[in-house]
Write an enzyme that holds these catalytic residues in place. Structure first.
Site, short mmCIF file in Angstrom:
data_model
loop_
_atom_site.label_atom_id
_atom_site.label_comp_id
_atom_site.label_asym_id
_atom_site.label_seq_id
_atom_site.Cartn_x
_atom_site.Cartn_y
_atom_site.Cartn_z
N CYS A 2 0.78 -1.16 -0.06
CA CYS A 2 -0.19 -0.06 0.03
C CYS A 2 0.99 1.03 0.20
O CYS A 2 1.75 1.25 0.59
CB CYS A 2 -0.77 0.12 1.01
N ARG A 27 3.94 -0.34 -4.95
CA ARG A 27 3.57 -1.04 -3.40
C ARG A 27 2.18 -1.77 -3.34
O ARG A 27 2.05 -2.23 -2.31
CB ARG A 27 3.62 0.20 -2.47
N TRP A 70 -3.08 -2.69 -1.58
CA TRP A 70 -2.91 -4.09 -1.74
C TRP A 70 -3.65 -4.60 -0.51
O TRP A 70 -3.23 -4.81 0.65
CB TRP A 70 -1.24 -4.30 -1.54
N ASN A 96 -1.96 2.48 5.98
CA ASN A 96 -1.11 1.12 5.64
C ASN A 96 -0.93 0.56 6.90
O ASN A 96 -0.85 1.21 8.19
CB ASN A 96 0.27 1.57 5.12
N GLY A 97 -0.87 -0.88 7.06
CA GLY A 97 -0.56 -1.46 8.08
C GLY A 97 -1.96 -2.59 8.71
O GLY A 97 -2.63 -2.63 7.74
N GLU A 476 16.61 -18.33 -6.84
CA GLU A 476 16.36 -17.00 -7.03
C GLU A 476 15.91 -17.05 -8.63
O GLU A 476 14.94 -16.33 -8.84
CB GLU A 476 17.35 -16.14 -6.75
N LYS A 480 12.20 -15.55 -9.74
CA LYS A 480 12.28 -14.50 -10.64
C LYS A 480 11.08 -15.05 -11.52
O LYS A 480 9.96 -13.93 -12.08
CB LYS A 480 13.19 -14.21 -10.97
N GLU A 483 7.11 -15.36 -10.41
CA GLU A 483 6.43 -14.34 -10.05
C GLU A 483 6.10 -13.35 -11.28
O GLU A 483 5.05 -12.87 -10.96
CB GLU A 483 7.10 -13.41 -9.04
N HIS A 499 15.96 -37.41 -6.05
CA HIS A 499 15.18 -37.89 -4.69
C HIS A 499 13.57 -37.43 -4.79
O HIS A 499 13.11 -37.66 -3.66
CB HIS A 499 15.83 -37.50 -3.36
N LYS A 595 5.50 -4.58 -3.48
CA LYS A 595 6.89 -4.53 -3.48
C LYS A 595 7.58 -4.70 -2.16
O LYS A 595 8.35 -5.43 -1.70
CB LYS A 595 7.31 -2.92 -4.09
O1 M6R Z 1 12.40 -5.81 1.25
P1 M6R Z 1 12.85 -7.19 1.40
O2 M6R Z 1 14.02 -7.34 0.85
O3 M6R Z 1 12.92 -7.77 3.00
O4 M6R Z 1 11.72 -7.87 0.92
C1 M6R Z 1 11.56 -9.32 0.90
C2 M6R Z 1 10.76 -10.22 -0.44
O5 M6R Z 1 9.45 -9.60 -0.08
C3 M6R Z 1 11.17 -9.60 -1.47
O6 M6R Z 1 12.56 -10.03 -1.86
C4 M6R Z 1 10.66 -10.49 -2.54
O7 M6R Z 1 10.71 -11.85 -2.68
C5 M6R Z 1 11.14 -9.93 -3.99
N1 M6R Z 1 10.26 -8.68 -4.28
C6 M6R Z 1 10.85 -10.97 -5.11
O8 M6R Z 1 11.26 -10.26 -6.04
#
Ligand code: M6R
Length: 600
Positions: A2, A27, A70, A96-97, A476, A480, A483, A499, A595
């Protein structure tokens, strides 16, 4: 998660707030709204994205607040979109929160007030309304209302006939921007970066009143001074600079981000690093365990850091998904360093793990990209990764900068603890210096990667395999792809395939193998054979062509020592980007994601 923006003191408030929401859409982007106040309150909301929201107009508006959402409580409908208003339609609040006691408050307030939405936020304007009925100022009304709230929040409230905006912060980030002619608020500085680079970060418990001429901040009923900082990036850095997506721009910014990360931190003469952090030598020598806490991409950077720290700094490292973390009571907190890796510095799960560690008496160190973020205030020490603003939801340049910073930390720790030979130090520092150039060479070969992405885009699923530092890169790279393309993608430790996961492998599931230096590639080649004999197409990423003579597609990368897997990761960021782009996905704003995840 948000975004909040607000502005006082401009006669173009509606447009400024709308622009701020566009900047903040990364956000959260499932609904949005704006409220303008002067003598009256004007409201506009949409259940869609910000470009579907028409900025409201109001001849007498002196203040405006906006929100992009969000969803947590209630679906992304227009009614659930912020700002929320009271029964009179004169008070507007964005938040937010999470308000943890909203159920109890809603039950209590429902006797006198009509609720329209399913959100926790809506209790706030009704609480403010109750206080305003006592003829107090908006500041006092918000102050009293927040005393009733449990949970985390960043709130901005404005009301018809009341001057300015009142904001309050408890855990969720909020900052003030000081322009020449107007004052701004934002959940982060991108909200108003084209208007000013002078910012004040509010602390937990702060309530501030912003009018056209003045900003006053209170905490615990006392007026407090908070410093004004200058941002080290500007509107251009936060824009797309001609790229189709922020993600692509950020992938291409990696050579620069890496140069910033290492700049001034390597002492060539002394063959040493300077992280500008106050960690006493005796303490570092006595550390028995480093516990890394992080989520998502940052967790993968943590797994990479573990490989480096254990091998070269001679220290035991455990890596914890932050939401699962508990301080192990058998560890000596004085000899345990808890390292929180978080690009935003605001991830609730990571902050909560950090607090648990600090509560147990452990020393805490943050690795973050974000100046003034909550983690920098709560950790004992902070190292900045200096990647520059990252807007795309998919983390790219922050991952490579996190790993580069963890490499610097490894060198520092290895030297202090006497576990890193001067030859290994030289190798590491060379690898770091070579990294930006190696990444640039990969970026220059983007058309080849794009063509391969087009070839494989319609596959049923994608599997990534790697060993040692190749394993976090496999995880990772899979994250990527999944997502942003919404395809099934998974990363495995190469040896684990047989396994169980091997059952998933078919001619429709490409297997992408990390075959770089430092990843026991000669063993992974055997796993490549296993999947090839099941008919799976194989994509190999390597600097050593002899390892990939049989595979279907080879991405050759420059040799780059212990950081070569990072170069492989850049190839696979581009691969993920082009698969997703081929499918026409919403790359910068993938469905259901945000984000910065500021709820647990
Ligand atoms: O801001 P942060 O690094 O703590 O965020 C953690 C995850 O939410 C973040 O790395 C998320 O997995 C990525 N945006 C994915 O690409």
């Amino acid at each position: 998660m948000c975004g909040i923006v607000g502005c006082v003191g401009s006669d173009d408030t509606g447009r400024i707030v709308h622009q701020g929401l566009e900047n903040l859409e990364y956000r959260g982007y499932d609904s949005a709204g704006i409220a303008l106040t002067g003598e009256t309150l004007t409201l506009a909301k949409t259940a869609g994205q910000v470009d579907e929201l028409t900025a409201p107009r109001s001849a007498d508006a002196t203040a405006g607040i906006g929100h992009t959402r969000w969803s947590t409580h209630g679906e992304p409908t227009e009614t659930n979109a912020h700002p929320h208003t009271d029964c009179t339609g004169e008070v507007a609040v964005v938040h937010n929160g999470i308000i943890e006691n909203y159920d109890a408050l809603k039950t209590e307030l429902s006797e006198q007030h009509v609720f329209r939405s399913e959100t926790d936020t809506e209790v706030i304007p009704h609480l403010v309304e109750e206080q305003l009925a006592d003829d107090v100022s908006l500041l006092s009304a918000v102050q009293r209302a927040t005393q009733r709230l449990d949970g985390s929040y960043a709130i901005a409230a404005t009301a018809a006939g009341h001057d300015g905006i009142v904001v309050a912060r408890e855990d969720s980030p909020l900052l003030i921007g000081h322009g020449d002619d107007a004052t701004f608020i934002g959940s982060d500085a991108t909200a108003f970066v084209e208007h000013t680079d002078r910012v004040t970060y509010l602390e937990s418990g702060d309530i501030a009143h912003l009018t056209a001429d003045d900003v006053t901040i209170y905490n615990g009923g006392e007026s407090v001074d908070r410093p004004t900082d200058t941002l080290d990036w500007d509107a251009e850095a936060a824009g797309k600079s001609g790229y189709e997506h922020y993600m692509l721009k950020e992938i291409h910014e990696q050579p620069r981000a890496l140069r910033q990360t290492i700049s001034g931190r390597i002492d060539d003469l002394a063959i040493d690093v300077d992280l500008d952090v106050d960690l006493p030598t005796e303490y570092l020598q006595s550390v028995e365990e480093v516990q890394i806490v992080a989520c998502g991409t940052s967790y993968h950077a943590g797994l990479y850091a573990k490989e480096l720290l254990e091998t070269y700094a001679g220290v035991r490292v455990t890596v914890h998904i932050a939401s699962e973390y508990e301080f192990n009571g058998e560890r000596d907190p004085w000899r345990t360093l808890v390292l929180a890796i978080t690009q935003s510095g605001e991830t609730a799960d990571t902050l909560s793990a950090l607090r648990e560690a600090a509560g147990a008496g452990a020393r805490t160190l943050a690795l973050t990209n974000t100046l003034g973020s909550t983690v920098t205030r709560e950790a004992d020490d902070t190292i900045f990764i200096r990647a520059g603003p990252e807007i795309g939801v998919a983390a790219t340049k922050t991952f490579v900068s996190q790993v580069a910073t963890a490499t610097l930390l490894t060198v520092h720790l290895g030297q202090v603890r006497g576990t890193l030979s001067s030859q290994a130090t030289t190798e590491f520092l060379e690898s770091l210096r070579d990294l930006p150039g190696a990444v640039q060479q990969v970026l220059d070969r983007e058309p080849t990667i794009e063509r391969a992405a087009e070839t494989y885009a319609d596959s049923e699923a994608f599997f990534y395999i790697g060993r040692r530092t190749g394993y976090p890169v496999a995880l990772e790279s899979a994250l990527k792809l999944k997502e942003i393309s919404y395809d099934h993608a998974e990363g495995f430790a190469a040896g684990e395939l047989k396994h169980g996961p091997l059952a998933l492998v078919t001619p429709e599931t490409p297997v992408i193998a990390i075959l770089t230096d430092g990843t026991a590639a000669e063993k992974t080649v055997h796993n490549v054979k296993e999947v090839e004999s099941r008919g799976a197409p194989v994509v190999g990423v390597t600097s050593e062509p002899t390892l990939t003579t049989d595979v279907d597609t080879v991405f050759e990368i420059p040799a780059c020592g212990p950081l070569e897997p990072v170069v492989a990761n850049v190839v696979l960021q581009l691969f993920a980007y082009h698969v997703a782009n081929e499918k026409g996905r919403s790359i910068d704003k993938p469905r259901n994601l945000a984000k910065s995840v500021t709820v647990e």
